[in-house]
Design an enzyme around this catalytic site. Structure first.
Site, PDB file in Angstrom:
ATOM      1  N   LYS A 261       0.818  -1.213   0.000  1.00  0.00           N
ATOM      2  CA  LYS A 261       0.000   0.000   0.000  1.00  0.00           C
ATOM      3  C   LYS A 261       0.852   1.264   0.000  1.00  0.00           C
ATOM      4  O   LYS A 261       0.391   2.328  -0.402  1.00  0.00           O
ATOM      5  CB  LYS A 261      -0.972  -0.022   1.169  1.00  0.00           C
ATOM      6  CG  LYS A 261      -2.018  -1.112   0.974  1.00  0.00           C
ATOM      7  CD  LYS A 261      -3.159  -1.063   1.957  1.00  0.00           C
ATOM      8  CE  LYS A 261      -4.262  -2.032   1.552  1.00  0.00           C
ATOM      9  NZ  LYS A 261      -3.864  -3.445   1.648  1.00  0.00           N
TER      10      LYS A 261
HETATM   11  C1  LIG Z   1      -4.429  -4.552   0.876  1.00  0.00           C
HETATM   12  C2  LIG Z   1      -3.626  -5.793   0.750  1.00  0.00           C
HETATM   13  C3  LIG Z   1      -3.940  -6.809  -0.190  1.00  0.00           C
HETATM   14  C4  LIG Z   1      -5.162  -6.752  -1.086  1.00  0.00           C
HETATM   15  O1  LIG Z   1      -5.093  -5.763  -2.074  1.00  0.00           O
HETATM   16  P1  LIG Z   1      -6.433  -5.198  -2.729  1.00  0.00           P
HETATM   17  O2  LIG Z   1      -6.012  -4.059  -3.584  1.00  0.00           O
HETATM   18  O3  LIG Z   1      -7.303  -4.766  -1.579  1.00  0.00           O
HETATM   19  O4  LIG Z   1      -7.055  -6.313  -3.505  1.00  0.00           O
HETATM   20  C5  LIG Z   1      -3.100  -7.906  -0.273  1.00  0.00           C
HETATM   21  N1  LIG Z   1      -2.021  -8.028   0.532  1.00  0.00           N
HETATM   22  C6  LIG Z   1      -1.695  -7.091   1.445  1.00  0.00           C
HETATM   23  C7  LIG Z   1      -0.515  -7.298   2.311  1.00  0.00           C
HETATM   24  C8  LIG Z   1      -2.475  -5.929   1.588  1.00  0.00           C
HETATM   25  O5  LIG Z   1      -2.138  -5.025   2.513  1.00  0.00           O
END
Ligand SMILES: *Cc1c(COP(=O)(O)O)cnc(C)c1O
Length: 458
Positions: free
Chosen positions: A110
């Site tokens: 993120k």
């Molecule tokens: C948010 C997240 C995901 C999922 O991603 P999306 O864009 O919500 O599908 C997968 N792995 C981790 C570690 C995350 O923080």
């Protein structure tokens, strides 16, 4: 570039308006009116550094709204906080590519979007001298990425609620040791759901919301999707060069559908992506939707990969807009059905398009653990989210596959311990974090208590 709502009830917006508004007023999500086509420039793009590539990809989406030099410096600032010059390096285990998205300040993918979003907000707010108050609740991960995205930024405050005593010490410290004045951590005496409910209630207090210009940084913001398109291009180029391949497959551990939707767009923009594997844990709403054509909410299960423990995949609406041939009223109808009956159905034609676009794979906890163990024996430590994507890629068995590694294993040390019998080592950037001073306000499980903290600070 103009941005339209997936529900077609609002006038088109500029890039900057779509970013600041986040969610359209008709409840829809913003999507660009058209997509740039890079299919004839792939060779030239493939020689660019990550930051140069980001500039080339962002430019058509931003249009002339941000000057090239300004955009360049935003990108420079956003990605120099990563621990590697490559930003998102690609490594290989046998022939499987592992796209390492966890080299940002909070060790999760993120950061790629939120480091950029924080700087983008700051730039846009400085033009109008407006102020933004970001309010959110976190069960750990998104909160720290958001805090690190906006710490120290002009004209922005962030208030982040977490359930007191219910997140891991490292997760807490990643938030509470950020001592910038514009960052206010609030530990709620309650659960994550309590915190989430309070945030929603505060957003629904429209007078309060307008007075403090409340905003969110959730995954529906268009800038987050845009930022995530870049690493699909970057990784595909590295892989195709390494193995002299002419197309690649991506396997994406999926929750809110933001990450894999960026891959879907990259493909539409001309990147030779053969297949997109949509990997879920036991929270398999998308797996079921693509198999059956029925998108149906069920209860949330707690798994080893909590960032994918979702009930609704918010970004899926953007894909639904595409399969409905950009008919906003058809999307609105489906979303109203979802609201009323907790489900909606794709027509045969729409369902066929979904099946053409994604290969859904559901990975259970036992397989997640055994995948982590198998890779550990090859000296590769996977976090449980990454392991879901890796397991799905292996189950499909395509040549030339890349699995997205979305978190550093140290963030999910308990799961790593459970799978392998060993705790992962803290990376250098986190060493000593448990001893660092922290700042955090405690609050009763009460909306008014939180609102009065906001009033006092601002
Ligand atoms: C948010 C997240 C995901 C999922 O991603 P999306 O864009 O919500 O599908 C997968 N792995 C981790 C570690 C995350 O923080």
């Amino acid at each position: 570039m103009r941005y339209i709502s997936t529900r077609a009830q609002t006038e088109p917006r500029t890039f900057v308006q779509a970013i600041i508004e986040g969610l359209a007023r008709d409840g829809g999500l913003f999507v660009p009116e058209t997509l740039p086509d890079f299919s004839t420039q792939l060779e030239q793009l493939s020689s660019l550094s990550y930051k140069e590539l980001a500039l080339s990809i962002f430019q058509p989406f931003v249009g002339g709204e941000i000057k090239t030099e300004e955009l360049e410096s935003l990108i420079e600032k956003s990605y120099s906080t990563f621990r590697t010059e490559e930003v998102t390096p690609l490594s290989f285990v046998d022939r499987l590519g592992i796209l390492e998205l966890y080299h940002g300040p909070t060790l999760a993918f993120k950061d790629v979007a939120l480091q950029f979003l924080g700087n983008l907000f700051e730039l846009v707010l400085s033009r109008s001298d407006d102020h933004l108050t970001i309010l959110g609740a976190t069960s750990g991960d998104t909160g720290s990425a958001a805090i690190h995205g906006v710490r120290g930024k002009e004209n922005i405050h962030i208030f982040m609620l977490h359930p007191k005593g219910r997140i891991s010490p490292i997760q807490r410290k990643q938030m509470t040791t950020v001592l910038d004045d514009n960052v206010i951590n609030i530990a709620i005496k309650g659960t994550f759901d309590d915190a989430q409910r309070m945030v929603k209630a505060i957003f629904n207090d429209l007078h309060f919301r307008d007075r403090y210009a409340l905003g969110a940084v959730n995954s529906i913001n268009w800038a987050r999707v845009m930022a995530q398109i870049v690493y699909y291009f970057y990784a595909a180029f590295r892989y195709m060069d390494h193995y002299k391949a002419d197309k690649v497959v991506f396997s994406v551990p999926t929750g809110n559908f933001g990450d894999i939707y960026a891959g879907y767009l990259a493909k539409k923009m001309g990147l030779p992506i053969d297949k997109l594997i949509l990997a879920t844990n036991e929270n398999d709403i998308l797996f079921r939707a693509i198999n059956s054509g029925i998108y149906k909410i069920s209860t949330v299960h707690s798994t080893l990969s909590p960032s994918m423990d979702i009930q609704i995949a918010s970004n899926f609406e953007r894909f639904v807009f595409d399969v409905c041939k950009k008919d906003g009223s058809a999307v609105k109808e489906k979303m109203d059905q979802l609201n009323d009956n907790h489900q909606f159905t794709l027509s045969a034609e729409e369902h066929a398009k979904a099946q053409e676009s994604f290969i859904p794979v559901r990975v259970d906890t036992a397989t997640t653990l055994s995948t982590m163990k198998r890779f550990y024996q090859k000296d590769v430590v996977l976090d449980p989210h990454t392991a879901v994507g890796v397991a799905a890629a292996l189950a499909c068995g395509f040549e030339n596959s890349i699995a997205l590694a979305t978190a550093h294993p140290v963030k999910f040390g308990d799961a790593v311990q459970q799978a392998t019998g060993h705790e992962p080592k803290l990376p250098e950037s986190l060493q000593g974090i448990l001893e660092r001073p922290e700042r955090c306000i405690e609050a009763e499980n009460d909306q008014k208590a939180v609102q009065s903290i906001i009033e006092t600070v601002l």
